[in-house]
Design a protein around this motif. Structure first.
Motif, PDB file in Angstrom:
ATOM      1  N   PHE A  91      33.447  58.241  60.111  1.00  0.00           N
ATOM      2  CA  PHE A  91      32.784  57.245  58.594  1.00  0.00           C
ATOM      3  C   PHE A  91      33.445  57.018  57.693  1.00  0.00           C
ATOM      4  N   VAL A 105      27.057  46.887  50.689  1.00  0.00           N
ATOM      5  CA  VAL A 105      26.767  48.075  51.069  1.00  0.00           C
ATOM      6  C   VAL A 105      25.613  48.552  49.838  1.00  0.00           C
ATOM      7  N   ILE A 160      23.136  53.101  52.785  1.00  0.00           N
ATOM      8  CA  ILE A 160      23.316  54.318  53.366  1.00  0.00           C
ATOM      9  C   ILE A 160      23.437  54.972  52.367  1.00  0.00           C
ATOM     10  N   TYR A 185      22.402  53.600  57.775  1.00  0.00           N
ATOM     11  CA  TYR A 185      23.059  54.905  58.149  1.00  0.00           C
ATOM     12  C   TYR A 185      23.451  56.098  57.409  1.00  0.00           C
ATOM     13  N   LEU A 187      23.718  59.484  56.011  1.00  0.00           N
ATOM     14  CA  LEU A 187      24.690  60.787  56.348  1.00  0.00           C
ATOM     15  C   LEU A 187      24.354  62.316  56.104  1.00  0.00           C
ATOM     16  N   TYR A 191      26.178  65.034  52.756  1.00  0.00           N
ATOM     17  CA  TYR A 191      27.163  64.648  53.082  1.00  0.00           C
ATOM     18  C   TYR A 191      28.413  64.965  51.580  1.00  0.00           C
TER      19      TYR A 191
END
Length: 226
Positions: A91, A105, A160, A185, A187, A191
């Motif tokens: 990460f 992002v 994300i 991605y 998480l 998270y």
């Protein structure tokens, strides 16, 4: 080093941090969406009876182990791999490289509160991260096309996600090919562990989760042997 992790009916590569980073760098050069999934003890326990999750894990381009206990139960005792998992080093490396490379992002969450929390974590640790968009499914729960259109309008390098299992995997199964991004991605819903303090209370919680995880794995294996 053992190259494959096999647990709870799932099988995925045991990459080193260096291999993970190299794979991520290549993914950011590709125009086809690559799926990176983070797995924890709790997410694997939730996933063990869900075929859609198992399928998503096995088809992911990268599975990031977030708990050292997963490695131990899988028979991987490398101190380096344990540290990489425990300190969430992928990460950290991935986000630092995104900042340096001016990558963009987009943030996705199921709830407004989760969206605000991941924004807080990222702003504290990576203040120069270029967040080009965000979406909480809570606002329009029956209109996922709205989210897809918003993502594609921003065309981020990385999405994300802090969507929980199995909602995330079900969404990817139906919509992966519709997304204009290079990396998803995931998480996962745990998270917040990324910035959790490692005090006495943390250690006690981890021991409890570890005990439950080992019991869950043993029960799964016993059931499969019958």
């Amino acid at each position: 080093m053992k190259k494959q992790i096999e647990l709870l009916g799932m099988s995925f590569p045991n990459y080193s941090l260096r291999e993970e980073v190299l794979l991520a760098q290549e993914a950011l050069k590709d125009n086809k969406l690559q799926v990176f999934l983070t797995v924890s003890m709790r997410s694997l326990m939730k996933a063990s009876s869900m075929d859609v999750v198992k399928d998503c894990v096995e088809k992911a381009q990268l599975v990031i182990v977030d708990d050292q206990e997963i490695l131990k139960v899988a028979g991987i005792n490398s101190s380096q791999r344990v540290r990489e998992a425990e300190d969430h080093l992928f990460f950290a490396e991935f986000l630092k490289r995104l900042v340096r490379g001016h990558g963009t992002v987009y943030l996705v969450a199921t709830k407004d509160a989760a969206l605000e929390k991941i924004k807080e974590i990222l702003s504290e640790q990576y203040e120069n991260l270029d967040i080009v968009g965000e979406y909480s499914i809570e606002q329009y729960p029956d209109d996922l096309d709205r989210m897809i259109n918003d993502i594609n309008g921003c065309a981020p390098d990385v999405i994300i996600s802090v969507m929980p299992t199995p909602q995330q995997e079900e969404f990817l199964q139906s919509n992966r090919n519709k997304l204009d991004a290079k990396v998803w991605y995931g998480l996962g819903e745990f998270y917040s562990l990324l910035n959790e303090k490692h005090g006495f209370g943390w250690r006690m919680k981890r021991l409890i989760h570890f005990g439950r995880f080992k019991m869950h794995v043993n029960q799964y294996e016993d059931k499969e042997e019958k």
